[in-house]
Design a protein around this motif. Structure first.
Motif, PDB file in Angstrom:
ATOM      1  N   SER A  28      69.471  38.492  94.014  1.00 63.74           N
ATOM      2  CA  SER A  28      68.676  37.268  94.162  1.00 63.74           C
ATOM      3  C   SER A  28      69.314  36.041  93.521  1.00 63.74           C
ATOM      4  CB  SER A  28      67.304  37.476  93.527  1.00 63.74           C
ATOM      5  OG  SER A  28      67.457  37.655  92.123  1.00 63.74           O
ATOM      6  N   GLY A  29      70.403  36.241  92.801  1.00 62.16           N
ATOM      7  CA  GLY A  29      70.998  35.118  92.088  1.00 62.16           C
ATOM      8  C   GLY A  29      70.483  34.958  90.677  1.00 62.16           C
ATOM      9  N   CYS A  30      69.782  35.973  90.159  1.00 65.21           N
ATOM     10  CA  CYS A  30      69.302  35.941  88.767  1.00 65.21           C
ATOM     11  C   CYS A  30      70.369  36.523  87.854  1.00 65.21           C
ATOM     12  CB  CYS A  30      68.012  36.740  88.649  1.00 65.21           C
ATOM     13  SG  CYS A  30      67.412  36.905  86.938  1.00 65.21           S
ATOM     14  N   MET A  31      70.677  35.805  86.786  1.00 69.48           N
ATOM     15  CA  MET A  31      71.619  36.269  85.771  1.00 69.48           C
ATOM     16  C   MET A  31      70.844  36.510  84.479  1.00 69.48           C
ATOM     17  SD  MET A  31      74.199  36.035  87.788  1.00 69.48           S
ATOM     18  CE  MET A  31      75.545  36.472  86.680  1.00 69.48           C
TER      19      MET A  31
ATOM     20  N   SER B 262      62.034  27.449  80.023  1.00 67.76           N
ATOM     21  CA  SER B 262      63.041  26.638  79.336  1.00 67.76           C
ATOM     22  C   SER B 262      64.335  26.539  80.133  1.00 67.76           C
ATOM     23  CB  SER B 262      63.343  27.236  77.956  1.00 67.76           C
ATOM     24  OG  SER B 262      62.374  26.869  77.018  1.00 67.76           O
ATOM     25  N   MET B 263      64.805  27.670  80.674  1.00 64.14           N
ATOM     26  CA  MET B 263      66.028  27.633  81.475  1.00 64.14           C
ATOM     27  C   MET B 263      65.690  27.034  82.832  1.00 64.14           C
ATOM     28  SD  MET B 263      68.089  28.552  79.239  1.00 64.14           S
ATOM     29  CE  MET B 263      69.702  28.815  79.983  1.00 64.14           C
ATOM     30  N   PRO B 264      66.590  26.212  83.370  1.00 65.73           N
ATOM     31  CA  PRO B 264      66.223  25.355  84.502  1.00 65.73           C
ATOM     32  C   PRO B 264      66.024  26.088  85.816  1.00 65.73           C
ATOM     33  CG  PRO B 264      68.521  25.061  83.890  1.00 65.73           C
ATOM     34  CD  PRO B 264      67.917  25.907  82.828  1.00 65.73           C
ATOM     35  N   CYS B 265      65.408  25.346  86.728  1.00 67.92           N
ATOM     36  CA  CYS B 265      65.238  25.793  88.109  1.00 67.92           C
ATOM     37  C   CYS B 265      66.578  25.691  88.820  1.00 67.92           C
ATOM     38  CB  CYS B 265      64.180  24.928  88.792  1.00 67.92           C
ATOM     39  SG  CYS B 265      64.501  23.150  88.665  1.00 67.92           S
ATOM     40  N   GLY B 266      66.576  25.854  90.147  1.00 73.24           N
ATOM     41  CA  GLY B 266      67.803  25.703  90.900  1.00 73.24           C
ATOM     42  C   GLY B 266      68.342  24.291  90.766  1.00 73.24           C
ATOM     43  N   LEU B 267      69.593  24.157  90.384  1.00 79.27           N
ATOM     44  CA  LEU B 267      70.183  22.850  90.091  1.00 79.27           C
ATOM     45  C   LEU B 267      71.169  22.432  91.165  1.00 79.27           C
ATOM     46  CD1 LEU B 267      70.898  23.269  86.265  1.00 79.27           C
ATOM     47  CD2 LEU B 267      69.016  22.003  87.324  1.00 79.27           C
ATOM     48  N   PRO B 268      71.271  21.128  91.419  1.00 82.27           N
ATOM     49  CA  PRO B 268      72.318  20.621  92.307  1.00 82.27           C
ATOM     50  C   PRO B 268      73.640  20.558  91.551  1.00 82.27           C
ATOM     51  CG  PRO B 268      71.062  18.791  91.434  1.00 82.27           C
ATOM     52  CD  PRO B 268      70.419  20.050  90.896  1.00 82.27           C
ATOM     53  N   THR B 269      74.664  20.012  92.182  1.00 85.51           N
ATOM     54  CA  THR B 269      75.936  19.845  91.483  1.00 85.51           C
ATOM     55  C   THR B 269      75.736  18.984  90.241  1.00 85.51           C
ATOM     56  OG1 THR B 269      76.451  17.939  92.870  1.00 85.51           O
ATOM     57  CG2 THR B 269      77.311  20.086  93.578  1.00 85.51           C
TER      58      THR B 269
ATOM     59  N   PHE C 181      64.453  35.210  89.266  1.00 86.34           N
ATOM     60  CA  PHE C 181      63.957  34.343  88.199  1.00 86.34           C
ATOM     61  C   PHE C 181      63.269  33.122  88.790  1.00 86.34           C
ATOM     62  CE2 PHE C 181      65.012  30.445  85.769  1.00 86.34           C
ATOM     63  CZ  PHE C 181      64.286  30.681  84.606  1.00 86.34           C
ATOM     64  N   VAL C 182      63.893  32.502  89.794  1.00 85.54           N
ATOM     65  CA  VAL C 182      63.343  31.286  90.392  1.00 85.54           C
ATOM     66  C   VAL C 182      61.998  31.578  91.056  1.00 85.54           C
ATOM     67  CG1 VAL C 182      63.675  29.584  92.229  1.00 85.54           C
ATOM     68  CG2 VAL C 182      65.538  30.104  90.650  1.00 85.54           C
ATOM     69  N   ARG C 183      61.892  32.686  91.774  1.00 80.14           N
ATOM     70  CA  ARG C 183      60.648  33.006  92.461  1.00 80.14           C
ATOM     71  C   ARG C 183      59.512  33.216  91.455  1.00 80.14           C
ATOM     72  NH1 ARG C 183      62.455  36.925  95.556  1.00 80.14           N
ATOM     73  NH2 ARG C 183      62.936  35.506  97.271  1.00 80.14           N
TER      74      ARG C 183
ATOM     75  N   ALA D  57      66.745  35.193  81.075  1.00 79.37           N
ATOM     76  CA  ALA D  57      67.329  35.150  82.412  1.00 79.37           C
ATOM     77  C   ALA D  57      67.442  33.704  82.871  1.00 79.37           C
ATOM     78  CB  ALA D  57      66.463  35.946  83.391  1.00 79.37           C
ATOM     79  N   VAL D  58      68.275  33.493  83.912  1.00 77.96           N
ATOM     80  CA  VAL D  58      68.505  32.137  84.395  1.00 77.96           C
ATOM     81  C   VAL D  58      68.977  32.196  85.845  1.00 77.96           C
ATOM     82  CG1 VAL D  58      70.918  32.039  83.660  1.00 77.96           C
ATOM     83  CG2 VAL D  58      69.586  29.929  83.769  1.00 77.96           C
ATOM     84  N   CYS D  59      68.750  31.128  86.560  1.00 82.87           N
ATOM     85  CA  CYS D  59      69.268  31.006  87.928  1.00 82.87           C
ATOM     86  C   CYS D  59      70.792  30.877  87.885  1.00 82.87           C
ATOM     87  CB  CYS D  59      68.645  29.780  88.598  1.00 82.87           C
ATOM     88  SG  CYS D  59      69.297  29.400  90.241  1.00 82.87           S
ATOM     89  N   LYS D  60      71.455  31.479  88.861  1.00 82.74           N
ATOM     90  CA  LYS D  60      72.924  31.475  88.863  1.00 82.74           C
ATOM     91  C   LYS D  60      73.505  30.069  88.960  1.00 82.74           C
ATOM     92  CE  LYS D  60      73.475  32.054  93.884  1.00 82.74           C
ATOM     93  NZ  LYS D  60      74.057  32.885  94.957  1.00 82.74           N
ATOM     94  N   THR D  61      72.726  29.098  89.489  1.00 81.63           N
ATOM     95  CA  THR D  61      73.254  27.733  89.592  1.00 81.63           C
ATOM     96  C   THR D  61      73.560  27.140  88.222  1.00 81.63           C
ATOM     97  OG1 THR D  61      71.009  26.786  89.617  1.00 81.63           O
ATOM     98  CG2 THR D  61      72.029  27.275  91.748  1.00 81.63           C
ATOM     99  N   PHE D  62      72.929  27.666  87.168  1.00 82.52           N
ATOM    100  CA  PHE D  62      73.159  27.134  85.825  1.00 82.52           C
ATOM    101  C   PHE D  62      74.544  27.510  85.307  1.00 82.52           C
ATOM    102  CE2 PHE D  62      72.859  27.476  81.159  1.00 82.52           C
ATOM    103  CZ  PHE D  62      72.519  26.173  80.854  1.00 82.52           C
TER     104      PHE D  62
END
Length: 508
Positions: A205-208, A103-110, A443-445, A186-191
């Motif tokens: 790893s950038g997991c929050m 449900s929580m997104p993958c790595g996101l752009p701006t 999380f992303v991996r 958990a979620v990718c830090k880009t979120f």
């Protein structure tokens, strides 16, 4: 929590056999590396404006897969799987994109580069895109990339008052669904970049994450809104509910008036400046619904023809299940909704509405915390004791459903829920964190690997040539229908926007 004997007795075999359900499942398209895919919606999938089963949600990169209406749990899962097969077949012909399994997104752009859904040049198609522009301006595009599963459910012979009684009890007991099926701890830090979030970092790893979270999607970082928190919508009657929404759809809201409908260059910022642009913007855990006529407003349909079904909106995608949800979960939702219908349901009030909001936030962020307590009728109570009380109230319903099905599927769904309550380490949210740690705290991996496994498993299923041909026809028909709608438009868009959002169209 005892069932009302009269309500239980009224659940005849004929009514239970008429119980209907359908699913709507959102999923981001991602790259194998776990980044948001920025490619357009595949033309071979048809028009997202008019296709009955395959469309897009907020973003061009966010598919929404919609089943038809079914009389059994297995039937609805079977159709959802078939839709996935078609989507993967088409995606596979274009490259190596996959459906993100969480449900929580993958790595996101701006934020500004997340693409909005596109629906063609018709007035209704443009309105859908402008609505999404408004969502992005109001809440940020990242929040809108969160995906979930909506469960649509109805039972014959249920009155408006009974549906609203069900909704009140559903909201009281929704904490149990977050506990059992929440799968987004958990979620990718880009979120959360650039936001105040209160999450902890897991490794480098950038997991929050939060250690006892069940569903960040349903918490303060998810589909929540400071603006909408001022909406104490009452569910005591159709008229009261409609009045609350009517006010939010028509009243002045200065922060959105400051954004304006259009910018200085004449491009649209949003559909309206009211608190809600349209009814779908209201973020409830459950909604009363009615199938609308073409061009009709949902509130008008509800007031004119009454509640037809309810839409459950708090289910996370389960990354351990290839299509995000399974038949056992659907059967538990059947039990949960029938229980909410058959237990007496006193009216709500502002104090209870506020307590339920706090319970939801507690469950989302700390739901597996040992000794957690919730608010119930002004008292602090043990979450686990309350959960067990609800489950005990479902025994008779499971027996009744299994008796007419000639199986023990509902008893198994209830037993699985009891086991999960007693063994929180088996909950999806706990398992996600365990797997994230096993994947170098990423999380992303982990989700990228699960997404790839789901694609492979679904891609290996037998394909019905007839069903594939049927999807091809639906795609072609949807493109032709979009063209027909575009050709029929005669009204300038601004005139259409004012007409569509006008107050008089909300009321019968």
């Amino acid at each position: 929590m005892k069932l009302n004997p009269q309500k239980l007795q009224a659940l005849t075999r004929e009514r239970l056999q008429g119980m209907l359900r359908g699913l709507e499942k959102e999923s981001l398209r991602s790259t194998p590396e776990g980044r948001l895919a920025l490619t357009p919606h595949a033309a071979e999938l048809g028009s997202p404006l008019t296709h009955p089963h395959i469309t897009t949600d907020f973003s061009e990169s966010q598919l929404e897969l919609v089943t038809g209406v079914h009389t059994t749990a297995q039937q609805v899962i079977d159709e959802l799987t078939e839709i996935h097969q078609e989507v993967y077949r088409v995606m596979g012909a274009h490259g190596d994109e996959m459906l993100w399994a969480a449900s929580m997104p993958c790595g996101l752009p701006t934020d500004e580069t997340i693409p909005l859904g596109r629906y063609g040049t018709s007035n209704i198609g443009r309105a859908k895109s402008v609505y999404r522009m408004g969502l992005g301006n109001r809440y940020g595009r990242r929040m809108q990339t969160i995906s979930g599963i909506h469960y649509n459910w109805s039972l014959p012979g249920v009155s408006n008052a009974e549906y609203f009684g069900l909704i009140r009890n559903f909201r009281r007991h929704a904490f149990l669904l977050l506990y059992l099926f929440g799968a987004s701890p958990a979620v990718c830090k880009t979120f959360v970049e650039g936001r105040v979030h209160g999450l902890q970092q897991l490794g480098d790893s950038g997991c929050m994450y939060l250690p006892y979270a069940t569903s960040l999607r349903m918490g303060r970082l998810g589909y929540q809104s400071d603006a909408q928190s001022s909406l104490n919508v009452s569910y005591n009657s159709l008229q009261g509910y409609a009045a609350s929404l009517h006010e939010a759809l028509t009243g002045h809201y200065p922060p959105y008036e400051a954004i304006g409908v259009r910018n200085l260059g004449g491009e649209y910022n949003q559909l309206t400046t009211s608190l809600l642009q349209i009814e779908n913007e209201f973020y409830g855990t459950i909604r009363p619904k009615r199938v609308i006529h073409q061009g009709e407003r949902p509130l008008h349909a509800l007031l004119e023809r009454g509640v037809q079904y309810v839409e459950v909106r708090l289910m996370d995608l389960n990354p351990f299940i290839d299509v995000g949800i399974d038949a056992q979960t659907v059967r538990f939702l059947d039990l949960f909704l029938l229980h909410a219908l058959c237990v007496d349901s006193p009216d709500d009030d502002p104090e209870e509405i506020d307590a339920l909001r706090q319970n939801q936030h507690l469950m989302a962020s700390r739901g597996r915390e040992p000794g957690l307590r919730l608010q119930r009728q002004g008292q602090s109570v043990s979450m686990l004791a309350w959960a067990q009380e609800i489950l005990d109230g479902m025994d008779a319903l499971a027996a009744t459903l299994d008796a007419w099905e000639g199986a023990d599927h509902y008893a198994q769904a209830l037993a699985a829920a009891r086991h999960a309550v007693a063994h929180p380490e088996t909950l999806p949210s706990a398992r996600v964190l365990e797997e994230v740690r096993a994947h170098q705290d990423s999380f992303v991996r982990f989700i990228a690997q699960r997404s790839e496994q789901a694609r492979a498993t679904i891609g290996a299923l037998p394909v019905s040539v007839e069903r594939q041909a049927e999807f091809a026809r639906m795609a072609e028909d949807s493109v032709q229908e979009q063209a027909r709608i575009e050709a029929a438009d005669t009204m300038p868009f601004e005139e259409f926007r004012q007409y569509y959002t006008s107050e008089e169209r909300l009321l019968p």
